[in-house]
Design a protein around this motif. Structure first.
Motif, PDB file in Angstrom:
ATOM      1  N   SER A  71      -2.174   1.006  -4.355  1.00  0.00           N
ATOM      2  CA  SER A  71      -2.228  -0.289  -3.675  1.00  0.00           C
ATOM      3  C   SER A  71      -2.020  -1.386  -4.711  1.00  0.00           C
ATOM      4  O   SER A  71      -2.457  -1.253  -5.864  1.00  0.00           O
ATOM      5  N   SER A 128      -6.703  -5.350   0.953  1.00  0.00           N
ATOM      6  CA  SER A 128      -6.534  -5.865   2.314  1.00  0.00           C
ATOM      7  C   SER A 128      -6.217  -7.355   2.281  1.00  0.00           C
ATOM      8  O   SER A 128      -6.144  -7.978   1.225  1.00  0.00           O
ATOM      9  N   GLN A 135       4.783   1.129   1.153  1.00  0.00           N
ATOM     10  CA  GLN A 135       5.520   0.405   0.127  1.00  0.00           C
ATOM     11  C   GLN A 135       6.985   0.869  -0.011  1.00  0.00           C
ATOM     12  O   GLN A 135       7.874   0.080  -0.325  1.00  0.00           O
ATOM     13  N   ASN A 145       0.837  -1.189   0.000  1.00  0.00           N
ATOM     14  CA  ASN A 145       0.000   0.000   0.000  1.00  0.00           C
ATOM     15  C   ASN A 145       0.878   1.246   0.000  1.00  0.00           C
ATOM     16  O   ASN A 145       2.036   1.215   0.424  1.00  0.00           O
ATOM     17  N   LYS A 146       0.334   2.353  -0.467  1.00  0.00           N
ATOM     18  CA  LYS A 146       1.092   3.570  -0.715  1.00  0.00           C
ATOM     19  C   LYS A 146       1.878   4.045   0.500  1.00  0.00           C
ATOM     20  O   LYS A 146       3.029   4.459   0.392  1.00  0.00           O
ATOM     21  N   ARG A 203      -7.612   0.767  -0.806  1.00  0.00           N
ATOM     22  CA  ARG A 203      -6.489  -0.106  -0.468  1.00  0.00           C
ATOM     23  C   ARG A 203      -6.932  -1.560  -0.531  1.00  0.00           C
ATOM     24  O   ARG A 203      -8.053  -1.899  -0.185  1.00  0.00           O
TER      25      ARG A 203
END
Length: 526
Positions: free
Chosen positions: A239, A267, A223, A219-220, A265
């Motif tokens: 994501s 999960s 990462q 995820n942003k 996002r």
């Protein structure tokens, strides 16, 4: 559900001790404020929250609402002072709490309420899981009904898009010949880039996932701090998930999904969903490939069995996966048979009748060659080329070829007599037979679209020339063949013959008769 995590939120150490003692073996995590509660819920699979309502320091209803928003499906029990008023009861109901316990309580009350609450959580979780998983498992029906590999991969991309809402999806498969992953299907990717993308095992995130066989979710916000930061090629991705396509312990490719245009996002639930979809798709793909391979094997076996015995066909298919590479230089015996006076027959006999005559000849010729473990190389109009000794080994290919030739000669005499009754011209046909032995190339010649399993070499030309010289159904053989069959057949020498197209004369023999078994036995002992 003894393994389910229960979160206890209370300021009072005495209350905490009482609850922990009452719940016995259950796994209970204790916290003292809302911030600790949120942190524990984020990092542990909390199924139930026990909150001691200690106004004004702890507002149990408000805290539970906040935790439920963070973790849907969470159950909660509020421990309140004795004889709560109506407002407290209504507030607990509105907050979605599963139950109330008045303080102080009997020791046996709390375990029963906790057990019931956890059972309800388990049932809700299973129902929710079934509602999610059943449609996913039904995808298997669509995958397994695909008629081709590309159709299956396109269905996989569509299913992933529908289930995850990903803006960009790629299915990468491993090409063993190129030792790299290539894009076999995609959505949301520039078509001009597809053919240019190749990823080696271990390279980039896809290559790492393929090599390690483990999924990656990025995820942003985290990462760039991960171990994959040096491998990132698209920093604008919000994501992403890379998931291995696995069959048993073998990884065959990687599924990549990503979001750029939204702030959504992915999960762990998305990862679990991909596990199901990828598993079904990979099994369906393997099944499709196995089915295609089986169909191709059957097709090739059928093709080979038109020219060679079933045993040899099986040997060829088992020995070589790439049929264009099939070939070797080896020692063989060549048998060539040519129907003589056939040109005159064509001019005087109805073509339909002629076709039936040829089919009858080719039928028994093939059966006899197969009986002696030979290979029918090709039909050449009114002639047939066959070989013995390859690709299947024969103890004595010269003897096998001559035995076959002798039987073919007898069968041809019977065939000519039968057809002469229908048309007198058939009585004029003759059969020339030549048998030679030597080194040749045997294998596939041609292209991947059309090839011919054939034999090339001087011995082939020599056998054809011998058959052309032969008359009255005689079988002409060369000296190596004559020496190999001397114990079973009586031959006569025709001397040195200069055959058309050959530079040097050749010693030629004619087979006169097959020796009786007693004579064969005597010669073998001598």
């Amino acid at each position: 559900m003894k393994s389910a995590v229960v979160l206890l939120l209370t300021i009072s150490d005495a209350q905490a001790e009482t609850v922990l003692e009452a719940l016995g073996e259950r796994r209970v995590l204790r916290c003292r404020n809302a911030q600790e509660a949120r942190s524990l819920c984020a990092n542990h699979p909390v199924a139930l929250v026990l909150i001691v309502d200690e106004q004004p320091a702890l507002d149990g209803r408000e805290i539970f609402v906040a935790l439920s928003a963070m973790q849907p499906g969470l159950a909660g029990i509020l421990l309140v002072p004795e004889h709560p008023d109506t407002a407290v009861l209504q507030g607990a109901l509105d907050a979605g709490l599963s139950g109330l316990v008045e303080l102080p309580y009997a020791p046996e009350v709390l375990p029963g309420l906790v057990g019931q609450a956890l059972q309800r959580v388990q049932m809700q979780w299973e129902n929710s899981r079934l509602r999610t998983l059943i449609p996913l498992y039904r995808l298997g029906e669509r995958f397994f009904s695909a008629m081709g590999e590309q159709e299956l991969l396109d269905d996989l991309v569509l299913a992933v898009e529908q289930q995850t809402g990903a803006g960009q999806i790629t299915v990468m498969l491993f090409d063993a010949g190129d030792n790299s992953l290539y894009i076999a299907a995609s959505r949301g990717l520039d078509p001009a880039l597809i053919d240019s993308i190749r990823v080696a095992p271990g390279d980039r995130i896809s290559g790492w996932v393929y090599q390690q066989g483990r999924p990656v979710i990025l995820n942003k916000e985290d990462q760039h701090d991960s171990m994959f930061a040096p491998l990132l090629r698209q920093p604008e991705v919000v994501s992403a998930i890379s998931f291995p396509l696995r069959i048993a312990n073998r990884v065959i490719g990687v599924l990549n999904i990503s979001q750029k245009a939204t702030e959504e996002r992915f999960s762990s639930a998305d990862k679990e969903m991909l596990a199901i979809i990828c598993s079904q798709a990979a099994i369906a793909l393997e099944n499709l490939r196995s089915r295609t391979m089986l169909e191709e094997t059957i097709r090739m076996r059928t093709l080979f069995e038109q020219y060679v015995s079933p045993e040899i066909a099986e040997l060829l298919l088992a020995r070589h996966s790439n049929l264009m590479e099939l070939g070797e230089i080896t020692e063989v015996t060549v048998l060539f048979a040519d129907i003589r006076n056939f040109t005159r027959l064509v001019q005087h006999v109805d073509l339909t009748m002629l076709r039936k005559f040829l089919n009858a000849f080719f039928q028994f010729f093939t059966e006899i060659v197969f009986e002696w473990q030979g290979t029918v190389d090709k039909f050449m109009g009114d002639a047939v080329l066959s070989i013995f000794g390859a690709p299947n080994t024969v103890d004595s290919p010269n003897l096998a070829a001559v035995r076959a030739a002798w039987t073919i000669r007898e069968k041809f005499a019977d065939l000519r007599q039968q057809w002469a009754v229908q048309a007198a011209e058939f009585a004029q046909v003759d059969l020339g037979v030549g048998v030679t032995s030597g080194t040749v190339f045997i294998g596939n010649i041609g292209s991947s679209r059309r090839f011919d399993y054939t034999v090339i070499g001087n011995e082939v030309n020599l056998a054809q020339r011998l058959a052309a010289e032969s008359t009255e159904c005689q079988i002409y053989i060369t000296q190596p063949v004559q020496q190999a069959i001397a114990g079973e057949f009586l031959t006569s020498s025709l001397g040195e013959i200069q055959l058309r197209g050959l530079e040097h004369s050749v010693a030629v023999f004619s087979i006169q008769e097959q020796l009786p078994p007693a004579e064969q036995q005597r010669r073998s002992k001598g």
